[in-house]
Design an enzyme around this catalytic site. Structure first.
Site: not given
Ligand SMILES: [Zn+2]
Length: 300
Positions: A87, A246, A250, A275
């Site tokens: 973030h 969001h 990311d 991720h």
């Molecule tokens: Zn996040």
């Protein structure tokens, strides 16, 4: 049929930018539950972003230094790590900050309100300093599309374009969350601080309960995450499609690891990103663009 407009590669060299003065924030780490502090210091033009780690040493925010992508992005060097960098890195790439020395106390970056907004506000409070010297790093560009694929139909794809555009879709088998689409195109009026930074971390109630039982997400709370119940959110969403935004936040944070600035000639599409997939994509992008830069000298 016409291809994307050609953009001079020289024009894609972006200015080096850093904070004009140190700025600090502190708070709980969402995974470890410990109190963590961060100070962002100015750094020389072209030096990149380095985390000065608690426990000694430092690690550059670069994809080769990723040591884990399970639930957050973790950077490490010589056995010392810093977790949940995404973030903060998203705020940096969103604001065009290319150089900083980030001093970290504790094992991870504080989660704050679960979004990148506190970082944007903190950096805004000290202003951004732009160097007259462009970054010495060649721009990330591609001559052909790249694609990385993951489980359950997830993928990230990038294709050459005349501008940076990022579209992210989240697809959940859930009556409320369903399918959401987020889009960020700075050349078409998108504003990172307004449209992306406020989107908060979220978790489905059954996942949250499982993490808690496993002794994970120790710092998670209703103050720093949106919990998704079968029929409601734990707090009103800040805007429509906040969950997809969001995930877009990311993706941008992980994209920082591929070169430290927005790749200005790429159109990127991400479906169900994680991720792990973001970092695999950043790695592929960095390697492919680096190979291309060797083959096509800048300015030709
Ligand atoms: Zn996040």
């Amino acid at each position: 049929m016409t291809g994307p407009a050609r953009v001079s590669e020289k024009a894609l060299f972006q200015p080096a930018r850093t904070v004009s003065a140190p700025v600090s924030l502190r708070g709980v780490g969402i995974h470890t539950g410990t109190d963590c502090a961060v100070t962002i210091h100015p750094a020389d033009a072209g030096s990149g972003v380095h985390f000065a780690l608690d426990g000694g040493g430092s690690v550059e925010a670069a994809v080769r230094n990723v040591v884990d992508t399970d639930r957050c992005t973790v950077l490490g060097n010589g056995g010392v790590t810093v977790s949940t960098v995404e973030h903060l890195l998203s705020a940096l790439i969103g604001l065009g900050i290319t150089d900083a020395r980030i001093e970290v106390t504790g094992p991870e970056i504080p989660i704050l309100d679960g979004s990148a907004r506190p970082w944007v506000e903190a950096i805004g409070s000290v202003q951004i300093r732009e160097s007259s010297v462009p970054r010495p790093v060649p721009p990330l560009s591609l001559s052909a599309p790249i694609l990385v694929t993951g489980k359950n139909g997830s993928f990230l794809a990038a294709s050459p374009s005349d501008a940076f555009r990022l579209t992210v879709a989240t697809v959940f088998d859930h009556p409320l969350a369903g399918t959401q689409v987020a889009r960020f195109a700075p050349g078409e009026g998108s504003d990172f601080a307004r449209d992306v930074a406020p989107a908060r971390t979220f978790g489905f109630i059954e996942e949250v309960e499982a993490l808690r039982k496993a002794g994970l997400a120790l710092g998670g709370s209703l103050e720093n995450a949106v919990v998704v119940y079968p029929d409601r959110y734990s707090s009103p969403l800040r805007f429509a499609s906040e969950l997809a935004y969001h995930k877009l936040l990311d993706v941008l944070g992980d994209l920082f690891l591929a070169g430290g600035t927005l790749p200005l000639t790429l159109d990127i599409v991400a479906v169900k990103p994680s991720h792990r997939l973001n970092v695999e994509f950043a790695s592929r992008l960095w390697e492919t663009a680096a190979r291309r830069n060797l083959e096509v000298p800048i300015g030709t």
